[in-house]
Scaffold this motif. Structure first.
Motif, PDB file in Angstrom:
ATOM      1  N   PRO A  11       0.766  -1.285   0.125  1.00 51.88           N
ATOM      2  CA  PRO A  11      -0.068  -0.144   0.303  1.00 51.88           C
ATOM      3  C   PRO A  11       1.083   1.377   0.075  1.00 51.88           C
ATOM      4  O   PRO A  11       1.894   1.248   0.775  1.00 51.88           O
ATOM      5  CB  PRO A  11      -0.838  -0.003   1.373  1.00 51.88           C
ATOM      6  CG  PRO A  11      -0.865  -1.710   1.756  1.00 51.88           C
ATOM      7  CD  PRO A  11       0.583  -2.114   1.010  1.00 51.88           C
ATOM      8  N   ARG A  12       0.319   2.259  -0.617  1.00 53.75           N
ATOM      9  CA  ARG A  12       0.948   3.507  -0.861  1.00 53.75           C
ATOM     10  C   ARG A  12       1.255   4.141   0.622  1.00 53.75           C
ATOM     11  O   ARG A  12       0.246   4.301   1.366  1.00 53.75           O
ATOM     12  CB  ARG A  12       0.342   4.264  -1.797  1.00 53.75           C
ATOM     13  CG  ARG A  12       1.246   5.762  -1.951  1.00 53.75           C
ATOM     14  CD  ARG A  12       0.426   6.713  -2.797  1.00 53.75           C
ATOM     15  NE  ARG A  12       0.556   6.067  -4.086  1.00 53.75           N
ATOM     16  CZ  ARG A  12      -0.094   6.791  -5.337  1.00 53.75           C
ATOM     17  NH1 ARG A  12      -0.764   7.738  -5.246  1.00 53.75           N
ATOM     18  NH2 ARG A  12      -0.080   5.911  -6.337  1.00 53.75           N
ATOM     19  N   GLY A  13       2.185   4.587   1.038  1.00 52.50           N
ATOM     20  CA  GLY A  13       2.534   5.368   2.231  1.00 52.50           C
ATOM     21  C   GLY A  13       3.104   4.451   3.356  1.00 52.50           C
ATOM     22  O   GLY A  13       3.500   4.933   4.484  1.00 52.50           O
ATOM     23  N   LYS A  14       3.075   3.080   3.136  1.00 49.46           N
ATOM     24  CA  LYS A  14       3.387   1.936   4.132  1.00 49.46           C
ATOM     25  C   LYS A  14       4.579   1.584   3.654  1.00 49.46           C
ATOM     26  O   LYS A  14       5.017   0.951   2.634  1.00 49.46           O
ATOM     27  CB  LYS A  14       2.448   0.845   4.007  1.00 49.46           C
ATOM     28  CG  LYS A  14       2.617   0.044   5.370  1.00 49.46           C
ATOM     29  CD  LYS A  14       1.693  -1.030   5.282  1.00 49.46           C
ATOM     30  CE  LYS A  14       1.694  -2.194   6.342  1.00 49.46           C
ATOM     31  NZ  LYS A  14       0.949  -3.250   6.490  1.00 49.46           N
ATOM     32  N   GLY A  15       5.459   1.714   4.827  1.00 44.23           N
ATOM     33  CA  GLY A  15       7.210   1.377   4.471  1.00 44.23           C
ATOM     34  C   GLY A  15       7.223   0.049   4.843  1.00 44.23           C
ATOM     35  O   GLY A  15       6.403  -0.825   5.182  1.00 44.23           O
ATOM     36  N   SER A  16       8.498  -0.554   4.703  1.00 46.56           N
ATOM     37  CA  SER A  16       8.646  -2.095   5.047  1.00 46.56           C
ATOM     38  C   SER A  16       8.772  -2.129   6.420  1.00 46.56           C
ATOM     39  O   SER A  16       8.993  -1.074   7.145  1.00 46.56           O
ATOM     40  CB  SER A  16       9.990  -2.284   4.207  1.00 46.56           C
ATOM     41  OG  SER A  16      11.135  -1.627   4.860  1.00 46.56           O
ATOM     42  N   PRO A  17       8.720  -3.449   6.793  1.00 40.82           N
ATOM     43  CA  PRO A  17       8.925  -3.905   8.601  1.00 40.82           C
ATOM     44  C   PRO A  17      10.185  -3.226   9.031  1.00 40.82           C
ATOM     45  O   PRO A  17      10.152  -2.755  10.018  1.00 40.82           O
ATOM     46  CB  PRO A  17       8.646  -5.141   8.264  1.00 40.82           C
ATOM     47  CG  PRO A  17       7.970  -5.767   7.082  1.00 40.82           C
ATOM     48  CD  PRO A  17       8.283  -4.633   6.103  1.00 40.82           C
TER      49      PRO A  17
END
Length: 287
Positions: A11-17
């Motif tokens: 999803p856009r705006g969600k970074g990697s863990p």
């Protein structure tokens, strides 16, 4: 021919863990760094001896609230608190009122030299305290305002008003001119429009200006030490100095007083935090 398994799009705006873990780690470390001085001050205030700060490990076995009891019962703490509240609240009320009217006038009215006027306000902040001390003392002496709350409030307003005026002017610029025009159509005077329509929309900006003015007056030392001669009229910031002398340093009592000093500031922040977090641009376009 081998079929490729489609990868799930992030999803856009969600970074990697990994990025999320790194950001949370940095925030936690920053929070600990910010909280450590406060926690250390509270810890030292629980030590019964004035030299406990040299051996902080010994405090664990003899923690006590005697320092707070001594400060509240055997010092002029409540006189200092009264003086601080009078000066700080007086500076806040007068400073925010003057800054708000100044900022609104410059934002809405185009009088000769209005741009230079705002830069002149900013220019007053360039002079160090040491330069201003003597002329301010002479002015207050001529007006018989030495050792008075009003004199100290006026001195603090010279610091709080310029910055608050710039802050509020920028906020008033974000409020549509149509609101002023609607007030004129309804028969309101310019001040009526300002008081009844603009100020309610400018509440977040006013909260920031009020908090800045309060903090400026509450923690200032140099002017309060010079202009207040009666020890009963000392502010809390000046009263803290009474625990340190040339031959003695009661750091345990000083630490306890410093913790108590933080209580009024925290309470004031709690009162204005609702408006502080709403954002300085919220509310200007309500229909």
């Amino acid at each position: 021919m081998t079929a490729t398994v489609p990868t799930k799009a992030r999803p856009r705006g969600k970074g990697s863990p990994l990025a999320s873990l790194a950001s949370h780690t940095v925030l936690i470390l920053a929070s600990l760094i910010a909280l450590f001085p406060v926690a250390w001050l509270v810890f030292l205030s629980l030590g019964p001896d004035k030299d406990d700060y040299l051996h902080p490990g010994r405090i664990w076995s003899k923690m006590t609230l005697d320092n707070y009891s001594f400060v509240l019962q055997h010092t002029s703490f409540f006189d200092w608190l009264k003086s601080s509240l009078i000066v700080s609240l007086g500076t806040t009320l007068i400073g925010v009122f003057v800054a708000a009217t100044t900022g609104y006038a410059v934002s809405r009215m185009r009088f000769p030299g209005y741009r230079k006027f705002m830069w002149l306000l900013l220019l007053t902040q360039m002079f160090p305290v040491a330069v201003l001390m003597v002329p301010m003392y002479q002015i207050l002496a001529d007006l018989q305002l030495i050792d008075t709350y009003l004199g100290l409030i006026l001195v603090y307003c010279t610091t709080a008003v310029p910055y608050s005026a710039w802050l509020l002017k920028g906020y008033f610029d974000t409020i549509p001119f149509e609101i002023d025009e609607a007030g004129r159509v309804d028969g309101l005077s310019p001040f009526g429009t300002f008081a009844r329509l603009i100020l309610p929309l400018a509440r977040p900006g006013l909260a920031v200006a009020a908090f800045y003015s309060f903090i400026t007056a509450f923690g200032e030392v140099a002017f309060a030490t010079t202009f207040m001669l009666d020890d009963k009229k000392y502010t809390l910031a000046v009263g803290l100095q009474s625990f340190i002398s040339e031959h003695d340093a009661q750091r345990n009592l000083m630490a306890a007083t410093a913790v108590l000093v933080a209580v009024p500031v925290s309470a004031f922040f709690y009162l204005v935090q609702k408006n502080l977090v709403t954002g300085l641009t919220a509310g200007g376009t309500k229909g």
